[in-house]
Design an enzyme around this catalytic site. Structure first.
Site, PDB file in Angstrom:
ATOM      1  N   HIS A  55      44.706  -7.462  27.232  1.00 60.43           N
ATOM      2  CA  HIS A  55      45.634  -6.832  28.191  1.00 60.43           C
ATOM      3  C   HIS A  55      45.300  -5.342  28.331  1.00 60.43           C
ATOM      4  CE1 HIS A  55      48.773  -9.946  26.685  1.00 60.43           C
ATOM      5  NE2 HIS A  55      48.435 -10.310  27.905  1.00 60.43           N
TER       6      HIS A  55
ATOM      7  N   LYS B 120      62.807 -18.719  27.629  1.00 68.37           N
ATOM      8  CA  LYS B 120      61.775 -18.803  26.586  1.00 68.37           C
ATOM      9  C   LYS B 120      61.960 -17.683  25.571  1.00 68.37           C
ATOM     10  CE  LYS B 120      56.769 -19.033  26.356  1.00 68.37           C
ATOM     11  NZ  LYS B 120      55.589 -18.689  27.116  1.00 68.37           N
TER      12      LYS B 120
ATOM     13  N   ARG C 297      40.199 -14.589  32.844  1.00 73.84           N
ATOM     14  CA  ARG C 297      39.332 -14.805  31.688  1.00 73.84           C
ATOM     15  C   ARG C 297      38.265 -15.842  31.975  1.00 73.84           C
ATOM     16  NH1 ARG C 297      44.598 -15.420  28.068  1.00 73.84           N
ATOM     17  NH2 ARG C 297      45.017 -16.581  29.946  1.00 73.84           N
TER      18      ARG C 297
ATOM     19  N   SER D 142      47.778 -14.281  23.897  1.00 84.91           N
ATOM     20  CA  SER D 142      48.839 -13.896  22.948  1.00 84.91           C
ATOM     21  C   SER D 142      49.259 -15.079  22.091  1.00 84.91           C
ATOM     22  CB  SER D 142      50.064 -13.370  23.698  1.00 84.91           C
ATOM     23  OG  SER D 142      49.759 -12.200  24.394  1.00 84.91           O
TER      24      SER D 142
END
Ligand code: PNS
Length: 168
Positions: free
Chosen positions: A20, A44, A93, A130
């Site tokens: 990030h 969440k 990515r 993450s």
């Protein structure tokens, strides 16, 4: 009036990784202002609270004078409208990111003409997520070099509180 080129870098950032940070730093070199927007997701529960994530992001982006960290809920396009932002910047990515990211990008454009710009991640971090960092750290794996030092310390503290050795 002078035009300010401002982009938003949105995400969950639970927690911020070096991947990030790489995108945020490169975006800060390209734009007048980068707004890092942390999603408040009521459905969440994260490892860190949104305020903790914001605090860590503030610390690790302090070196860039033109990065601001905010939290938001609801639609990203509404956050953009409220903050005078016309473009989102996202790291890509791998091909696996592409489909999901393209759907969001097209939807955000359809809803509010908010553009999305994709930046390819540094290959050093192309495998980094993450959720993987949290899983590896949880089982005692080494995540140094994958997250900023500050986050490394916070992860150790949080995971020690959550699952004392032998208690799982
Ligand atoms: O780090 P993440 O979880 O991949 O980030 C996803 C995020 C926050 C960018 C995305 O879920 C989002 O924009 N959420 C806000 C709600 C919204 O605008 N949804 C419609 C997207 S088209």
């Amino acid at each position: 009036m002078e035009r300010v080129y401002r982009v938003v870098c949105p995400g969950s950032f639970d927690p911020v990784t070096n991947g990030h940070l790489d995108i945020i730093g490169r975006a800060a070199g390209l734009y007048d202002e980068v707004v890092v927007a942390v999603l408040i997701n009521v459905t969440k529960q994260g490892l860190f609270t949104v305020d903790e994530r914001v605090e860590m992001l503030n610390e690790v982006t302090r070196r860039y004078g033109n990065v601001r960290v905010e939290k938001f809920h609801g639609l990203l396009v509404d956050f953009c409208a409220a903050n005078g932002i016309s473009a989102v910047i996202k790291g890509l990515r791998a091909v696996s990111d592409f489909e999901y990211e393209m759907q969001m990008a097209q939807m955000n454009y359809r809803m509010a003409k908010v553009e999305t710009l994709f930046m390819t991640t540094n290959p050093l971090y192309s495998f980094l997520r993450s959720s993987l960092v949290k899983e590896i750290a949880k089982y005692g794996g080494d995540v140094s070099g994958l997250v900023p030092e500050l986050v490394l310390g916070r992860l150790r503290e949080r995971l020690a509180q959550e699952s004392p050795p032998g208690q799982e």
